[in-house]
Design a protein around this motif. Sequence first.
Motif, PDB file in Angstrom:
ATOM      1  N   ILE A  70      -7.303  -2.523   2.827  1.00 30.40           N
ATOM      2  CA  ILE A  70      -6.018  -2.959   3.372  1.00 30.40           C
ATOM      3  C   ILE A  70      -6.069  -4.468   3.572  1.00 30.40           C
ATOM      4  CG2 ILE A  70      -4.377  -2.734   5.269  1.00 30.40           C
ATOM      5  CD1 ILE A  70      -5.774   0.013   5.855  1.00 30.40           C
ATOM      6  N   VAL A  71      -5.159  -5.159   2.909  1.00 34.44           N
ATOM      7  CA  VAL A  71      -5.066  -6.612   3.016  1.00 34.44           C
ATOM      8  C   VAL A  71      -3.672  -6.925   3.526  1.00 34.44           C
ATOM      9  CG1 VAL A  71      -5.251  -8.801   1.783  1.00 34.44           C
ATOM     10  CG2 VAL A  71      -6.570  -6.821   0.994  1.00 34.44           C
ATOM     11  N   GLU A  72      -3.595  -7.725   4.605  1.00 35.96           N
ATOM     12  CA  GLU A  72      -2.268  -8.075   5.111  1.00 35.96           C
ATOM     13  C   GLU A  72      -2.287  -9.428   5.789  1.00 35.96           C
ATOM     14  OE1 GLU A  72      -0.788  -5.357   8.051  1.00 35.96           O
ATOM     15  OE2 GLU A  72      -2.101  -6.148   9.569  1.00 35.96           O
ATOM     16  N   GLU A  73      -1.103  -9.992   5.901  1.00 40.38           N
ATOM     17  CA  GLU A  73      -0.905 -11.191   6.710  1.00 40.38           C
ATOM     18  C   GLU A  73       0.363 -10.947   7.509  1.00 40.38           C
ATOM     19  OE1 GLU A  73       1.501 -14.265   3.831  1.00 40.38           O
ATOM     20  OE2 GLU A  73      -0.669 -14.249   3.671  1.00 40.38           O
ATOM     21  N   TYR A  77       7.025 -10.603  12.435  1.00 42.82           N
ATOM     22  CA  TYR A  77       7.436  -9.320  11.864  1.00 42.82           C
ATOM     23  C   TYR A  77       8.100  -9.494  10.503  1.00 42.82           C
ATOM     24  CZ  TYR A  77       9.445  -4.762  11.196  1.00 42.82           C
ATOM     25  OH  TYR A  77       9.779  -3.543  10.664  1.00 42.82           O
ATOM     26  N   ALA A  78       9.003 -10.444  10.391  1.00 49.96           N
ATOM     27  CA  ALA A  78       9.730 -10.637   9.136  1.00 49.96           C
ATOM     28  C   ALA A  78       8.829 -11.157   8.023  1.00 49.96           C
ATOM     29  CB  ALA A  78      10.907 -11.586   9.338  1.00 49.96           C
ATOM     30  N   GLY A  79       7.675 -11.686   8.387  1.00 49.70           N
ATOM     31  CA  GLY A  79       6.783 -12.248   7.389  1.00 49.70           C
ATOM     32  C   GLY A  79       5.620 -11.362   7.009  1.00 49.70           C
ATOM     33  N   ILE A  80       5.605 -10.108   7.457  1.00 52.19           N
ATOM     34  CA  ILE A  80       4.481  -9.230   7.131  1.00 52.19           C
ATOM     35  C   ILE A  80       4.433  -8.988   5.626  1.00 52.19           C
ATOM     36  CG2 ILE A  80       3.475  -6.924   7.397  1.00 52.19           C
ATOM     37  CD1 ILE A  80       4.721  -6.835  10.196  1.00 52.19           C
ATOM     38  N   LYS A  81       3.268  -9.206   5.068  1.00 51.12           N
ATOM     39  CA  LYS A  81       3.029  -8.985   3.639  1.00 51.12           C
ATOM     40  C   LYS A  81       1.695  -8.273   3.529  1.00 51.12           C
ATOM     41  CE  LYS A  81       3.915 -12.436   0.936  1.00 51.12           C
ATOM     42  NZ  LYS A  81       3.840 -13.720   0.185  1.00 51.12           N
ATOM     43  N   GLY A  82       1.592  -7.315   2.617  1.00 51.26           N
ATOM     44  CA  GLY A  82       0.322  -6.629   2.492  1.00 51.26           C
ATOM     45  C   GLY A  82       0.172  -5.839   1.214  1.00 51.26           C
ATOM     46  N   ALA A  83      -1.039  -5.316   1.055  1.00 51.64           N
ATOM     47  CA  ALA A  83      -1.366  -4.466  -0.088  1.00 51.64           C
ATOM     48  C   ALA A  83      -2.395  -3.442   0.355  1.00 51.64           C
ATOM     49  CB  ALA A  83      -1.910  -5.291  -1.251  1.00 51.64           C
ATOM     50  N   PRO A 100     -11.311  -1.073  -8.041  1.00 55.29           N
ATOM     51  CA  PRO A 100     -10.353  -1.490  -9.077  1.00 55.29           C
ATOM     52  C   PRO A 100      -8.927  -1.537  -8.523  1.00 55.29           C
ATOM     53  CG  PRO A 100     -11.006   0.782  -9.430  1.00 55.29           C
ATOM     54  CD  PRO A 100     -11.859   0.256  -8.300  1.00 55.29           C
ATOM     55  N   LEU A 101      -8.116  -2.388  -9.131  1.00 49.40           N
ATOM     56  CA  LEU A 101      -6.714  -2.516  -8.717  1.00 49.40           C
ATOM     57  C   LEU A 101      -5.828  -1.537  -9.491  1.00 49.40           C
ATOM     58  CD1 LEU A 101      -6.434  -6.412  -8.534  1.00 49.40           C
ATOM     59  CD2 LEU A 101      -6.784  -4.799  -6.663  1.00 49.40           C
ATOM     60  N   ASP A 102      -6.279  -0.297  -9.601  1.00 45.68           N
ATOM     61  CA  ASP A 102      -5.525   0.714 -10.345  1.00 45.68           C
ATOM     62  C   ASP A 102      -4.412   1.351  -9.523  1.00 45.68           C
ATOM     63  OD1 ASP A 102      -7.197   0.263 -12.497  1.00 45.68           O
ATOM     64  OD2 ASP A 102      -8.521   1.937 -12.021  1.00 45.68           O
ATOM     65  N   GLU A 103      -4.646   1.543  -8.236  1.00 42.83           N
ATOM     66  CA  GLU A 103      -3.668   2.182  -7.351  1.00 42.83           C
ATOM     67  C   GLU A 103      -3.372   1.236  -6.194  1.00 42.83           C
ATOM     68  OE1 GLU A 103      -4.564   6.278  -6.186  1.00 42.83           O
ATOM     69  OE2 GLU A 103      -6.224   6.193  -7.611  1.00 42.83           O
ATOM     70  N   VAL A 104      -2.256   0.517  -6.299  1.00 40.56           N
ATOM     71  CA  VAL A 104      -1.920  -0.476  -5.283  1.00 40.56           C
ATOM     72  C   VAL A 104      -0.494  -0.258  -4.800  1.00 40.56           C
ATOM     73  CG1 VAL A 104      -1.679  -2.938  -4.769  1.00 40.56           C
ATOM     74  CG2 VAL A 104      -3.440  -2.169  -6.378  1.00 40.56           C
ATOM     75  N   VAL A 105      -0.334  -0.256  -3.487  1.00 39.19           N
ATOM     76  CA  VAL A 105       0.981  -0.265  -2.863  1.00 39.19           C
ATOM     77  C   VAL A 105       1.085  -1.606  -2.148  1.00 39.19           C
ATOM     78  CG1 VAL A 105       2.476   0.783  -1.120  1.00 39.19           C
ATOM     79  CG2 VAL A 105       0.991   2.232  -2.533  1.00 39.19           C
ATOM     80  N   SER A 106       2.150  -2.369  -2.431  1.00 47.08           N
ATOM     81  CA  SER A 106       2.293  -3.683  -1.801  1.00 47.08           C
ATOM     82  C   SER A 106       3.668  -3.797  -1.164  1.00 47.08           C
ATOM     83  CB  SER A 106       2.089  -4.788  -2.838  1.00 47.08           C
ATOM     84  OG  SER A 106       3.091  -4.725  -3.831  1.00 47.08           O
TER      85      SER A 106
END
Length: 123
Positions: A70-73, A77-83, A100-106
């Motif tokens: 889980i990667v996020e910044e 609240y309005a600026g939350i970004k993640g993967a 691997p970056l095969d299954e990513v939800v961003s």
Amino acid sequence: MPRETIGLDPEELSAFLGAARWAVLVTGGGADPHPGGELVELALDGDRLVVWPSAGAQAAIDAEARVCVIVEEQPDYAGIKGALVHGVAVRLDDDRVAVPLDEVVSFDFARLRVNQLPSAPGS
């Protein structure tokens, strides 16, 4: 009304993951039947994330290699970004594993429109 697309396109995802230095690694293996999570250092290496898990997390990965990174910044609240990167971790050496970056939800919450009520006449 159509729903907004809030996912990152491939170039945005690559830039986002390439700039990230920390993530949460979630494992599900080992003696504990509950998932475990820990903060890990990470680096983007082509089409995979490389992370440095603890010895305990490495043991959990040896028991069950399926993980989530889980990667996020979140500057606000309005600026939350993640993967969320789901995959089978592969041990690279004693300290690192690759996912691997095969299954990513961003997601990028800044793309959501705020639904506002129309202004009352005369206001």
